[in-house]
Design a protein around this motif. Structure first.
Motif, PDB file in Angstrom:
ATOM      1  N   GLY A  81       0.811  -1.209   0.000  1.00  0.00           N
ATOM      2  CA  GLY A  81       0.000   0.000   0.000  1.00  0.00           C
ATOM      3  C   GLY A  81       0.844   1.258   0.000  1.00  0.00           C
ATOM      4  N   ALA A  82       1.926   1.254   0.801  1.00  0.00           N
ATOM      5  CA  ALA A  82       2.815   2.417   0.833  1.00  0.00           C
ATOM      6  C   ALA A  82       3.535   2.586  -0.503  1.00  0.00           C
ATOM      7  CB  ALA A  82       3.833   2.258   1.961  1.00  0.00           C
ATOM      8  N   HIS A  83       3.935   1.480  -1.117  1.00  0.00           N
ATOM      9  CA  HIS A  83       4.605   1.538  -2.422  1.00  0.00           C
ATOM     10  C   HIS A  83       3.658   2.084  -3.488  1.00  0.00           C
ATOM     11  CE1 HIS A  83       6.411  -0.136  -6.175  1.00  0.00           C
ATOM     12  NE2 HIS A  83       7.549   0.163  -5.555  1.00  0.00           N
ATOM     13  N   ASP A  84       2.403   1.653  -3.453  1.00  0.00           N
ATOM     14  CA  ASP A  84       1.414   2.152  -4.421  1.00  0.00           C
ATOM     15  C   ASP A  84       1.242   3.663  -4.291  1.00  0.00           C
ATOM     16  OD1 ASP A  84       1.048  -0.412  -5.323  1.00  0.00           O
ATOM     17  OD2 ASP A  84      -0.837  -0.742  -4.249  1.00  0.00           O
ATOM     18  N   LEU A  85       1.215   4.155  -3.047  1.00  0.00           N
ATOM     19  CA  LEU A  85       1.089   5.600  -2.839  1.00  0.00           C
ATOM     20  C   LEU A  85       2.279   6.345  -3.430  1.00  0.00           C
ATOM     21  CD1 LEU A  85      -0.228   6.003   0.838  1.00  0.00           C
ATOM     22  CD2 LEU A  85      -1.476   6.425  -1.282  1.00  0.00           C
ATOM     23  N   ALA A  86       3.482   5.804  -3.203  1.00  0.00           N
ATOM     24  CA  ALA A  86       4.694   6.469  -3.701  1.00  0.00           C
ATOM     25  C   ALA A  86       4.731   6.471  -5.228  1.00  0.00           C
ATOM     26  CB  ALA A  86       5.932   5.780  -3.135  1.00  0.00           C
ATOM     27  N   VAL A  87       4.356   5.354  -5.845  1.00  0.00           N
ATOM     28  CA  VAL A  87       4.360   5.280  -7.303  1.00  0.00           C
ATOM     29  C   VAL A  87       3.335   6.254  -7.894  1.00  0.00           C
ATOM     30  CG1 VAL A  87       3.813   3.782  -9.258  1.00  0.00           C
ATOM     31  CG2 VAL A  87       5.224   2.913  -7.389  1.00  0.00           C
ATOM     32  N   ALA A  88       2.135   6.286  -7.293  1.00  0.00           N
ATOM     33  CA  ALA A  88       1.110   7.204  -7.792  1.00  0.00           C
ATOM     34  C   ALA A  88       1.567   8.657  -7.681  1.00  0.00           C
ATOM     35  CB  ALA A  88      -0.195   6.991  -7.017  1.00  0.00           C
ATOM     36  N   TYR A  89       2.212   8.990  -6.579  1.00  0.00           N
ATOM     37  CA  TYR A  89       2.694  10.362  -6.399  1.00  0.00           C
ATOM     38  C   TYR A  89       3.802  10.679  -7.410  1.00  0.00           C
ATOM     39  CZ  TYR A  89       4.504  14.555  -4.119  1.00  0.00           C
ATOM     40  OH  TYR A  89       4.919  15.834  -3.855  1.00  0.00           O
ATOM     41  N   ALA A  90       4.691   9.702  -7.641  1.00  0.00           N
ATOM     42  CA  ALA A  90       5.795   9.928  -8.575  1.00  0.00           C
ATOM     43  C   ALA A  90       5.290  10.131  -9.999  1.00  0.00           C
ATOM     44  CB  ALA A  90       6.772   8.759  -8.522  1.00  0.00           C
ATOM     45  N   ARG A  91       4.152   9.569 -10.319  1.00  0.00           N
ATOM     46  CA  ARG A  91       3.573   9.758 -11.647  1.00  0.00           C
ATOM     47  C   ARG A  91       2.888  11.110 -11.793  1.00  0.00           C
ATOM     48  NH1 ARG A  91       0.748   3.771 -12.148  1.00  0.00           N
ATOM     49  NH2 ARG A  91       2.600   2.640 -12.889  1.00  0.00           N
ATOM     50  N   GLU A  92       2.374  11.631 -10.689  1.00  0.00           N
ATOM     51  CA  GLU A  92       1.591  12.867 -10.745  1.00  0.00           C
ATOM     52  C   GLU A  92       2.430  14.117 -10.500  1.00  0.00           C
ATOM     53  OE1 GLU A  92      -1.438  12.338  -7.869  1.00  0.00           O
ATOM     54  OE2 GLU A  92      -2.426  10.670  -8.917  1.00  0.00           O
ATOM     55  N   ARG A  93       3.384  14.019  -9.619  1.00  0.00           N
ATOM     56  CA  ARG A  93       4.156  15.212  -9.218  1.00  0.00           C
ATOM     57  C   ARG A  93       5.083  15.647 -10.342  1.00  0.00           C
ATOM     58  NH1 ARG A  93       5.953  19.542  -7.885  1.00  0.00           N
ATOM     59  NH2 ARG A  93       6.908  20.062  -5.872  1.00  0.00           N
ATOM     60  N   GLN A  94       4.917  16.885 -10.771  1.00  0.00           N
ATOM     61  CA  GLN A  94       5.718  17.422 -11.864  1.00  0.00           C
ATOM     62  C   GLN A  94       6.886  18.244 -11.315  1.00  0.00           C
ATOM     63  OE1 GLN A  94       5.123  17.230 -15.346  1.00  0.00           O
ATOM     64  NE2 GLN A  94       3.509  15.707 -14.966  1.00  0.00           N
ATOM     65  N   GLN A  95       8.034  18.064 -11.925  1.00  0.00           N
ATOM     66  CA  GLN A  95       9.225  18.842 -11.583  1.00  0.00           C
ATOM     67  C   GLN A  95      10.075  18.964 -12.854  1.00  0.00           C
ATOM     68  OE1 GLN A  95      10.342  21.285  -9.562  1.00  0.00           O
ATOM     69  NE2 GLN A  95      10.104  19.938  -7.800  1.00  0.00           N
ATOM     70  N   PHE A  96      10.490  20.185 -13.149  1.00  0.00           N
ATOM     71  CA  PHE A  96      11.275  20.437 -14.368  1.00  0.00           C
ATOM     72  C   PHE A  96      10.542  19.953 -15.614  1.00  0.00           C
ATOM     73  CE2 PHE A  96      14.419  19.753 -10.940  1.00  0.00           C
ATOM     74  CZ  PHE A  96      14.928  21.037 -10.879  1.00  0.00           C
ATOM     75  N   GLY A  97       9.209  20.097 -15.597  1.00  0.00           N
ATOM     76  CA  GLY A  97       8.429  19.801 -16.775  1.00  0.00           C
ATOM     77  C   GLY A  97       8.115  18.340 -17.011  1.00  0.00           C
ATOM     78  N   GLN A  98       8.346  17.485 -16.035  1.00  0.00           N
ATOM     79  CA  GLN A  98       8.052  16.070 -16.221  1.00  0.00           C
ATOM     80  C   GLN A  98       7.784  15.426 -14.866  1.00  0.00           C
ATOM     81  OE1 GLN A  98      11.431  13.787 -17.605  1.00  0.00           O
ATOM     82  NE2 GLN A  98      12.880  15.216 -16.642  1.00  0.00           N
ATOM     83  N   PRO A  99       7.101  14.257 -14.846  1.00  0.00           N
ATOM     84  CA  PRO A  99       6.846  13.580 -13.571  1.00  0.00           C
ATOM     85  C   PRO A  99       8.154  13.178 -12.902  1.00  0.00           C
ATOM     86  CG  PRO A  99       5.468  12.669 -15.330  1.00  0.00           C
ATOM     87  CD  PRO A  99       6.476  13.554 -15.985  1.00  0.00           C
ATOM     88  N   ILE A 100       8.196  13.282 -11.584  1.00  0.00           N
ATOM     89  CA  ILE A 100       9.439  12.947 -10.880  1.00  0.00           C
ATOM     90  C   ILE A 100       9.747  11.452 -10.979  1.00  0.00           C
ATOM     91  CG2 ILE A 100       9.164  14.873  -9.279  1.00  0.00           C
ATOM     92  CD1 ILE A 100       8.279  12.860  -7.155  1.00  0.00           C
ATOM     93  N   GLY A 101       8.745  10.640 -11.348  1.00  0.00           N
ATOM     94  CA  GLY A 101       8.992   9.225 -11.524  1.00  0.00           C
ATOM     95  C   GLY A 101       9.904   8.909 -12.698  1.00  0.00           C
ATOM     96  N   ARG A 102      10.153   9.881 -13.568  1.00  0.00           N
ATOM     97  CA  ARG A 102      11.077   9.676 -14.679  1.00  0.00           C
ATOM     98  C   ARG A 102      12.525   9.912 -14.275  1.00  0.00           C
ATOM     99  NH1 ARG A 102       8.002  12.372 -19.946  1.00  0.00           N
ATOM    100  NH2 ARG A 102       6.179  10.963 -19.934  1.00  0.00           N
ATOM    101  N   PHE A 103      12.747  10.470 -13.118  1.00  0.00           N
ATOM    102  CA  PHE A 103      14.116  10.663 -12.648  1.00  0.00           C
ATOM    103  C   PHE A 103      14.672   9.322 -12.172  1.00  0.00           C
ATOM    104  CE2 PHE A 103      12.507  15.094 -11.321  1.00  0.00           C
ATOM    105  CZ  PHE A 103      12.631  15.555 -12.622  1.00  0.00           C
TER     106      PHE A 103
END
Length: 369
Positions: A243-265
């Motif tokens: 459940g905690a991992h799902d929350l982190a993945v969902a946030y990483a997909r939504e949170r934008q930084q430098f014009g792209q989702p932080i999950g791409r870093f």
């Protein structure tokens, strides 16, 4: 594996209800003056779980094998279903961050089953009272004193949801050896005081002063029931970590930084991928232990190993989830901090990883010999 109840629970815990379950034991700080502790929600969830049959035998196990031997056979060592099925149920409850007496009630059912009893009152729930303090392992229950009239005296700490069940199952050591007793929660000789603790849950300090008890056995079944409970707790912790991992993945997909989702870093993406591998490993260990238990094998070592692994993972996963989500994950309105709080409590519930490794050291030496 029986899947009827697993599927029914998955349908029961839909996204809307899961959001309520995660908050059903949450209480605001005492200095806010609020008295809203969601008792109606907790009662509704409990009745729903009872209605799904999670506190009783599954339909195929209750019916037994078919006359021609081709039908499903009951699981001999579990009065409420196969261990693998219950681990799957526990994992779903962990994802939803369920807090309540279900897992304790299953352990109480195991103890009654091993003692040859079939009269455990489960509809109102049973809370397990084992720890005499916060340092000792549950494998070594605290002392109990039996008075001249048969009433028991003793203290138990960190009893979950003690005010919301009908009975307490007290495990302890008396002059006659280990004993297991069922006591009514609302008896005048039972004093219950709620702890204010990190996990925002329902932990209580229970004092017994000559409380009349129904003795269920001599305590010899405690080690066996504890082993099964640890496998289920490992499943719960795997679900909590998921459940905690799902929350982190969902946030990483939504949170934008430098014009792209932080999950791409790469720093974030690689770490979440690594944690996903650890999550799969902990799940496999837990499922293997459950299957061994279903086959009647000695699972003391396997249960301790999977619980220690799941406990370490839950603490690591919830910490990493908070780091991914940053300051937003720390606010009370965010579920990330709830997962982190609960991991701190649940990872110690049936023995800390250090205690578990110490307990299985003699078993490991036997294997090496």
């Amino acid at each position: 594996m029986t899947t009827t109840r697993v599927h029914a629970l998955a349908e029961f815990l839909d996204p809307d209800l899961t959001a309520m379950v995660r908050r059903m034991a949450y209480r605001p700080r005492p200095d806010t003056g609020s008295t809203d502790d969601n008792p109606a929600i907790r009662a509704m969830i409990w009745q729903g779980l009872v209605g799904l049959g999670l506190t009783g035998p599954p339909p195929d196990a209750a019916a037994g094998p078919a006359a021609d031997g081709a039908g499903p056979a009951p699981v001999a060592d579990s009065p409420v279903g196969g261990h693998e099925e219950l681990v799957t149920v526990a994992e779903q409850l962990g994802v939803a961050l369920y807090q309540g007496p279900l897992l304790d009630t299953l352990t109480a059912a195991d103890l009654f089953h091993h003692a040859g009893r079939r009269d455990l009152p489960v509809d109102g729930g049973v809370a397990l009272a084992v720890r005499a303090d916060g340092a000792a392992s549950p494998a070594e229950p605290g002392a109990l004193t039996v008075g001249p009239t048969g009433g028991i005296h003793g203290e138990r700490r960190f009893v979950g949801f003690a005010t919301e069940v009908d009975h307490l199952l007290v495990v302890g050591t008396t002059d006659d050896g280990p004993r297991i007793a069922l006591v009514p929660r609302d008896h005048p000789t039972v004093t219950i005081r709620r702890h204010e603790e990190l996990g925002q849950g329902e932990l209580h300090h229970v004092r017994l002063a000559g409380t009349p008890a129904v003795w269920t056995g001599d305590g010899t079944g405690w080690s066996r029931a504890l082993t099964a409970a640890r496998i289920r707790q490992a499943g719960y912790l795997v679900g909590l970590a998921r459940g905690a991992h799902d929350l982190a993945v969902a946030y990483a997909r939504e949170r934008q930084q430098f014009g792209q989702p932080i999950g791409r870093f790469q720093a974030i993406a690689f770490r979440l991928a690594e944690l996903s591998i650890h999550l799969d490993a902990a799940r496999l260990l837990t499922r293997d232990a459950a299957r061994d238990a279903d086959q009647g094998r000695d699972t003391r070592f396997a249960a301790a190993r999977c619980l220690a692994t799941a406990a370490d993972l839950a603490r690591t996963m919830t910490t990493e989830a908070l780091q991914v989500q940053g300051a937003s994950g720390l606010v009370n309105d965010h579920d990330a901090q709830l997962f982190h709080r609960r991991a701190a409590i649940e990872s110690l519930w049936l023995g800390s990883p250090t205690q578990l490794r110490a307990e299985v050291l003699p078993l490991l030496r036997e294997q090496l010999r």
